[in-house]
Design a protein around this motif. Structure first.
Motif, mmCIF file in Angstrom:
data_model
loop_
_atom_site.group_PDB
_atom_site.id
_atom_site.type_symbol
_atom_site.label_atom_id
_atom_site.label_comp_id
_atom_site.label_asym_id
_atom_site.label_seq_id
_atom_site.Cartn_x
_atom_site.Cartn_y
_atom_site.Cartn_z
ATOM 1 N N GLU A 142 0.815 -1.212 0.000
ATOM 2 C CA GLU A 142 0.000 0.000 0.000
ATOM 3 C C GLU A 142 0.848 1.261 0.000
ATOM 4 N N GLY A 143 2.133 1.128 0.334
ATOM 5 C CA GLY A 143 3.045 2.255 0.220
ATOM 6 C C GLY A 143 2.917 3.262 1.349
ATOM 7 N N LEU A 144 3.845 4.215 1.347
ATOM 8 C CA LEU A 144 3.921 5.236 2.385
ATOM 9 C C LEU A 144 4.086 6.604 1.750
ATOM 10 N N SER A 145 3.581 7.605 2.433
ATOM 11 C CA SER A 145 3.777 8.974 1.981
ATOM 12 C C SER A 145 5.180 9.444 2.354
ATOM 13 N N TYR A 146 5.579 10.560 1.742
ATOM 14 C CA TYR A 146 6.900 11.122 2.071
ATOM 15 C C TYR A 146 6.977 11.446 3.553
ATOM 16 N N GLN A 147 5.905 12.016 4.116
ATOM 17 C CA GLN A 147 5.892 12.370 5.533
ATOM 18 C C GLN A 147 5.998 11.121 6.410
ATOM 19 N N ASP A 148 5.297 10.037 6.024
ATOM 20 C CA ASP A 148 5.384 8.777 6.783
ATOM 21 C C ASP A 148 6.804 8.225 6.761
ATOM 22 N N ILE A 149 7.432 8.282 5.607
ATOM 23 C CA ILE A 149 8.794 7.746 5.486
ATOM 24 C C ILE A 149 9.746 8.485 6.409
ATOM 25 N N GLN A 150 9.650 9.813 6.447
ATOM 26 C CA GLN A 150 10.517 10.598 7.323
ATOM 27 C C GLN A 150 10.246 10.263 8.790
ATOM 28 N N ARG A 151 8.975 10.230 9.162
ATOM 29 C CA ARG A 151 8.608 9.965 10.560
ATOM 30 C C ARG A 151 9.020 8.562 11.000
ATOM 31 N N ILE A 152 8.758 7.569 10.156
ATOM 32 C CA ILE A 152 9.042 6.181 10.536
ATOM 33 C C ILE A 152 10.543 5.939 10.648
ATOM 34 N N ASN A 153 11.323 6.537 9.754
ATOM 35 C CA ASN A 153 12.781 6.382 9.864
ATOM 36 C C ASN A 153 13.291 6.927 11.193
ATOM 37 N N ASN A 154 12.770 8.078 11.604
ATOM 38 C CA ASN A 154 13.168 8.646 12.901
ATOM 39 C C ASN A 154 12.709 7.749 14.046
ATOM 40 N N LEU A 155 11.501 7.221 13.929
ATOM 41 C CA LEU A 155 10.964 6.363 14.990
ATOM 42 C C LEU A 155 11.772 5.077 15.108
ATOM 43 N N LEU A 156 12.151 4.487 13.991
ATOM 44 C CA LEU A 156 12.955 3.261 14.007
ATOM 45 C C LEU A 156 14.306 3.497 14.684
ATOM 46 N N THR A 157 14.942 4.615 14.350
ATOM 47 C CA THR A 157 16.230 4.934 14.950
ATOM 48 C C THR A 157 16.097 5.131 16.452
#
Length: 386
Positions: free
Chosen positions: A57-72
């Protein structure tokens, strides 16, 4: 990572190496997934995929930025000890992007979440580890804990056979054990503070089974080839120190084996159907390399068509049967391994299995990870060469 490679993984569904997430909003929850992968074999967390249907289903640009920070944040602050993960954004279709987070197998197991909970992968799911024994084995496999170094609370230096220790010390190091036997005992990492550890007790106490239960050999000689037989030709519990258990087990085996004529004449001397070196090497390996966190006996089963030696614990430190058969070895019990050559017929250096196979190749090694045991099957159907 290439899009086709990711799509192939997604098409295979969730496994012990791949977990799907539609989205991630909770650092605590994703930290537990990271912990489970790090405590097992590592794996991929693929975000932007429906874990119920497997559809991308994919992710938005904003989701990608947020999730990368959350994973870290989760990997650094909510996993104890912190672990480094790799994240990558993959465009699987035009304008359809997902995140692939690669979690390595950890080297400092067991990893915990912020609440001190330990998780491991169980198929495509995870499960919480609650057994102290399993936690100890995880520590052992990561090099943080050794069963043989556990000090025994109900055993003291009064239980040590100091004559036996003195003979060993003087023979091995060519110097007197006296004075200060206790200091020399402790210098060999066999005890501390007036109490032997497990290695010291297994090698030098008068009656090891008085203080440590389960660490002996169960020997059974069956009538046929069935483990479920109702009666036996003979059975025994082989107790004592490791050298004593070794001698009793080899004697038990040699009493049960046939002798085969070694030449063409009637008067040619008989030889054991299985060479003595095979029995020596495989029994010694079982005693030295078994998992002493598992309180269970070594099993020595003699059937009509085979002999089985079953040791508690899988092969240590991700060692495989193929590696072991090539002479590669990884230590589990460093103290026992270092002292055994002077107490048993043991040479170490990974050569025991090689010597056994060279003398008699009709041997199977089974690393049963699920049952937490190593089975050695010596087949009795092979003909000895004259």
């Amino acid at each position: 990572m290439e899009a086709l490679e990711v799509l192939d993984i997604i098409a295979g569904g969730e496994t012990s190496k791949a977990q799907f997430k539609l989205n991630v909003t909770n650092a605590t929850s994703i930290a537990q997934e990271i912990v489970a992968f790090a405590n097992t074999k590592g794996g991929l967390i693929i975000i932007g995929v429906n874990d119920k249907t497997g559809s991308v289903e994919g992710l938005s640009y904003q989701d990608i930025q947020r999730i990368n920070n959350l994973l870290t944040t989760a990997a650094n602050e909510q996993v104890k000890s912190p672990i480094s993960i790799e994240t990558e954004t993959v465009e699987v279709e035009p304008e359809q992007r997902i995140i692939v987070a690669r979690v390595p197998e950890g080297i400092s197991k067991p990893y915990k979440d912020k609440d001190g909970l330990v998780f491991v992968k169980n198929g495509s799911d995870k499960r919480k580890v609650t057994s102290n024994e399993e936690l100890r084995r995880m520590l052992q496999r990561s090099g943080g804990l050794y069963a043989e170094e556990q000090v025994l609370p109900h055993c003291t230096y009064a239980d040590i056979d100091w004559d036996k220790f003195s003979h060993f010390y003087e023979t091995t190091y060519e110097e007197p054990a006296e004075p200060d036997q206790e200091r020399k005992f402790e210098n060999l990492r066999l005890g501390q503070g007036g109490k032997p550890n497990l290695a010291g007790a297994l090698l030098f106490t008068n009656n090891p089974q008085k203080s440590i239960t389960g660490f002996f050999i169960t020997a059974i000689w069956f009538w046929g080839n069935d483990l479920e037989a109702d009666s036996y030709r003979a059975s025994d519990y082989l107790r004592g120190t490791l050298p004593e258990q070794f001698s009793q087990a080899r004697d038990f085996l040699m009493r049960t084996l046939h002798k085969v004529q070694s030449g063409d004449t009637f008067n040619s001397p008989g030889v054991l159907e299985i060479p003595k070196v095979v029995l020596t090497e495989l029994l010694t390996n079982a005693l030295i390399h078994r998992d002493y966190f598992i309180k269970d006996t070594i099993k020595l089963y003699i059937f009509e068509n085979r002999i089985e030696i079953i040791s508690p614990g899988r092969l240590p430190n991700n060692l495989t049967v193929e590696q072991m058969k090539r002479g590669i070895r990884k230590k589990r019990n460093d103290i026992l391994d270092s002292l055994a050559p002077n107490l048993l017929e043991y040479k170490g250096a990974g050569s025991g299995v090689l010597r056994a196979l060279k003398a008699y190749p009709h041997i199977d090694f089974i690393n049963d990870i699920e049952a937490e045991q190593v089975r050695v099957v010596i087949h009795r159907t092979a003909k000895l060469e004259a």
